[in-house]
Design a protein around this motif. Structure first.
Motif, PDB file in Angstrom:
ATOM      1  N   GLU A 120      -6.372   8.780   0.231  1.00  0.00           N
ATOM      2  CA  GLU A 120      -5.268   8.776   1.194  1.00  0.00           C
ATOM      3  C   GLU A 120      -4.223   9.821   0.815  1.00  0.00           C
ATOM      4  OE1 GLU A 120      -3.680   4.816   1.265  1.00  0.00           O
ATOM      5  OE2 GLU A 120      -5.314   4.058   2.508  1.00  0.00           O
ATOM      6  N   GLU A 121      -3.858   9.869  -0.470  1.00  0.00           N
ATOM      7  CA  GLU A 121      -2.857  10.829  -0.941  1.00  0.00           C
ATOM      8  C   GLU A 121      -3.346  12.260  -0.751  1.00  0.00           C
ATOM      9  OE1 GLU A 121      -2.235   9.621  -4.972  1.00  0.00           O
ATOM     10  OE2 GLU A 121      -1.104   7.822  -4.393  1.00  0.00           O
TER      11      GLU A 121
ATOM     12  N   ASP B 179     -10.272   0.277  -4.655  1.00  0.00           N
ATOM     13  CA  ASP B 179      -8.900   0.347  -4.128  1.00  0.00           C
ATOM     14  C   ASP B 179      -8.186   1.607  -4.612  1.00  0.00           C
ATOM     15  OD1 ASP B 179      -9.173  -2.029  -2.721  1.00  0.00           O
ATOM     16  OD2 ASP B 179      -8.156  -3.248  -4.249  1.00  0.00           O
TER      17      ASP B 179
ATOM     18  N   GLU C  55      -9.536   4.665  -2.864  1.00  0.00           N
ATOM     19  CA  GLU C  55      -8.994   4.727  -1.509  1.00  0.00           C
ATOM     20  C   GLU C  55      -7.580   5.324  -1.521  1.00  0.00           C
ATOM     21  OE1 GLU C  55      -8.415   1.808   2.295  1.00  0.00           O
ATOM     22  OE2 GLU C  55      -8.042   0.951   0.308  1.00  0.00           O
ATOM     23  N   LYS C  56      -6.753   4.892  -2.460  1.00  0.00           N
ATOM     24  CA  LYS C  56      -5.381   5.414  -2.545  1.00  0.00           C
ATOM     25  C   LYS C  56      -5.369   6.902  -2.874  1.00  0.00           C
ATOM     26  CE  LYS C  56      -3.282   1.037  -3.700  1.00  0.00           C
ATOM     27  NZ  LYS C  56      -2.709   0.176  -4.725  1.00  0.00           N
TER      28      LYS C  56
END
Length: 64
Positions: free
Chosen positions: A33-34, A26, A29-30
């Motif tokens: 994304e950033e 998780d 993934e963050k």
């Protein structure tokens, strides 16, 4: 492969608890994304994705 499957496989291969692996996936993934959100243009985003995949491929080859 979805996140649950990825987390389960990482857990099995590493011997680390599934819930810990899920948190790491998780978080990864963050971060991705950033990074992609901060990158301008489609070409820049594709370059970043390519670089990440190249990094993981290099790690896989080191472990052979």
């Amino acid at each position: 492969m979805n996140k649950t499957e990825m987390s389960r496989r990482v857990s099995e291969k590493s011997g680390i608890d599934f819930e810990v692996c899920r948190k790491v996936v998780d978080a990864l993934e963050k971060v991705m994304e950033e990074e992609l959100a901060d990158t301008k243009g489609l070409g820049g985003k594709i370059d970043k994705i390519y670089n990440v995949m190249h990094f993981f491929k290099g790690k896989k080859e080191e472990n052979k």
